[in-house]
Design an enzyme around this catalytic site. Structure first.
Site, short mmCIF file in Angstrom:
data_model
loop_
_atom_site.label_atom_id
_atom_site.label_comp_id
_atom_site.label_asym_id
_atom_site.label_seq_id
_atom_site.Cartn_x
_atom_site.Cartn_y
_atom_site.Cartn_z
N ARG A 86 13.73 3.94 12.02
CA ARG A 86 12.57 4.84 11.99
C ARG A 86 11.74 4.63 13.27
O ARG A 86 12.28 4.26 14.30
CB ARG A 86 11.78 4.58 10.70
CG ARG A 86 12.63 4.88 9.45
CD ARG A 86 11.84 4.71 8.18
NE ARG A 86 10.71 5.62 8.15
CZ ARG A 86 9.69 5.51 7.28
NH1 ARG A 86 9.70 4.54 6.39
NH2 ARG A 86 8.71 6.37 7.30
N ALA A 124 3.31 -1.00 4.58
CA ALA A 124 2.81 -1.01 5.97
C ALA A 124 2.41 -2.41 6.43
O ALA A 124 2.47 -2.71 7.64
CB ALA A 124 1.64 -0.05 6.10
N HIS A 129 12.83 -2.98 1.38
CA HIS A 129 12.27 -1.71 1.86
C HIS A 129 13.14 -0.58 1.34
O HIS A 129 14.37 -0.66 1.40
CB HIS A 129 12.24 -1.66 3.39
CG HIS A 129 11.37 -2.72 3.97
ND1 HIS A 129 10.00 -2.64 3.92
CD2 HIS A 129 11.66 -3.90 4.54
CE1 HIS A 129 9.49 -3.72 4.46
NE2 HIS A 129 10.48 -4.52 4.84
N ASN A 141 7.90 -5.88 -1.27
CA ASN A 141 7.93 -4.76 -0.33
C ASN A 141 6.49 -4.65 0.18
O ASN A 141 5.65 -4.04 -0.49
CB ASN A 141 8.38 -3.47 -1.01
CG ASN A 141 8.44 -2.31 -0.01
OD1 ASN A 141 7.92 -2.42 1.11
ND2 ASN A 141 9.05 -1.22 -0.41
N GLU A 151 12.76 -9.80 0.77
CA GLU A 151 12.03 -8.62 1.27
C GLU A 151 12.84 -7.36 0.96
O GLU A 151 14.07 -7.36 1.13
CB GLU A 151 11.86 -8.78 2.79
CG GLU A 151 11.17 -7.63 3.49
CD GLU A 151 11.16 -7.84 5.02
OE1 GLU A 151 11.91 -8.73 5.54
OE2 GLU A 151 10.42 -7.10 5.68
N TYR A 167 11.36 8.62 0.97
CA TYR A 167 11.24 7.60 -0.09
C TYR A 167 11.82 8.03 -1.43
O TYR A 167 11.71 7.29 -2.40
CB TYR A 167 9.75 7.23 -0.26
CG TYR A 167 9.13 6.66 0.99
CD1 TYR A 167 9.62 5.47 1.55
CD2 TYR A 167 8.08 7.30 1.64
CE1 TYR A 167 9.07 4.95 2.72
CE2 TYR A 167 7.52 6.78 2.80
CZ TYR A 167 8.02 5.61 3.33
OH TYR A 167 7.48 5.08 4.48
N ARG A 211 4.74 12.49 -2.37
CA ARG A 211 4.93 13.03 -1.03
C ARG A 211 6.12 12.34 -0.36
O ARG A 211 6.60 11.32 -0.82
CB ARG A 211 3.66 12.81 -0.19
CG ARG A 211 2.47 13.43 -0.88
CD ARG A 211 1.27 13.46 -0.03
NE ARG A 211 1.55 14.17 1.23
CZ ARG A 211 0.64 14.32 2.18
NH1 ARG A 211 -0.54 13.83 2.04
NH2 ARG A 211 0.94 14.96 3.28
N PRO A 265 0.78 -1.23 0.00
CA PRO A 265 0.00 0.00 0.00
C PRO A 265 0.82 1.29 0.00
O PRO A 265 1.83 1.40 0.69
CB PRO A 265 -0.83 -0.10 1.29
CG PRO A 265 -0.21 -1.18 2.09
CD PRO A 265 0.46 -2.10 1.13
N ASN A 266 0.32 2.22 -0.78
CA ASN A 266 0.83 3.59 -0.88
C ASN A 266 2.13 3.73 -1.66
O ASN A 266 2.58 4.85 -1.91
CB ASN A 266 0.97 4.24 0.52
CG ASN A 266 -0.35 4.34 1.22
OD1 ASN A 266 -1.31 4.88 0.66
ND2 ASN A 266 -0.45 3.80 2.43
#
Ligand code: CA2
Length: 143
Positions: free
Chosen positions: A106, A76, A99, A73, A97, A22, A17, A9-10
Site C-alpha cells: 500500500r 494506524a 493486518h 492489529n 501482529e 478491508y 467504508r 483505531p477505526n
C-alpha cells in the site's frame, strides 16, 4: 492459553467504508469470527478495540498476569506508536501482529511497523483469516 486480542483505531468502522481494502463484513462479524477461532483452538479469548493510543497501552500493561499472549492489529498506530511498541516490550508476552490488508503493498507510510520487531509472527493481507492463524499459532503452534 489466555489470549488478548487488541484492535486499534477505526477498525470498529469495518464494513461501513472501504470494503475494497478491508472487506464488507462488520466489526461485530470480526469479533464473532475471532471468538469462533479461539473456541476451535481451545483458547480463552478477550477482544478489545479502542481508538485511543493510551487506552491500548493500558490494556497491554493490564495483560500482565492475566493473559498468556497478545494478538494485536494496532491499525494506524502500527506506523506511528513508539508507546504501544514500548508497552509490548515491557510486558514481554508473546505477540502476534495482524493486518487485514498487506501493508507492504500500500502507501509508503504504511510499510514501516513499530510492532513487527517485537512480534513472533506477522500475518497480513489475509483478512479475517490472519486472526485465526495468529490464534492457532499461539495456541497450537501451527504456522
Ligand atoms: O490492514 C490493516 O489491518 C491495518 O492495520 C488497518 C488500519 C491501517 O491504518 C493500517 O495501515 C493497516 C486501518 C483500520 C481502519 O479500518 C477502516 C475500516 C473501514 C473504513 C475505514 C477504515
Amino acid at each position: 492459553m489466555k489470549i488478548l486480542v487488541l484492535n486499534g483505531p477505526n477498525l470498529n468502522m469495518l464494513g461501513i467504508r472501504e470494503p475494497a481494502v478491508y472487506g464488507k463484513e462488520s466489526y461485530a462479524a470480526l469479533v464473532a469470527y475471532i471468538k469462533a477461532a479461539a473456541a476451535e483452538a481451545d483458547a480463552e479469548i478477550e477482544v478489545f478495540q479502542s481508538n485511543h493510543e493510551g487506552v491500548l497501552v493500558d490494556r497491554i500493561q493490564d495483560a500482565l498476569g492475566k493473559h498468556d499472549a497478545i494478538v494485536i492489529n494496532p491499525a494506524a498506530y502500527t506506523h506511528t506508536s513508539v508507546a504501544i511498541a514500548d508497552a509490548l516490550a515491557a510486558v514481554a508476552l508473546p505477540v502476534v501482529e495482524v493486518h487485514l490488508s498487506d501493508i507492504t503493498k500500500r502507501e509508503a507510510f504504511r510499510r514501516h511497523s513499530f510492532v513487527s520487531p517485537l512480534a513472533k509472527k506477522t500475518y497480513m493481507g489475509e483478512g479475517f483469516l490472519g486472526y485465526r492463524r495468529a490464534i492457532r499459532y499461539l495456541a497450537l503452534g501451527e504456522e
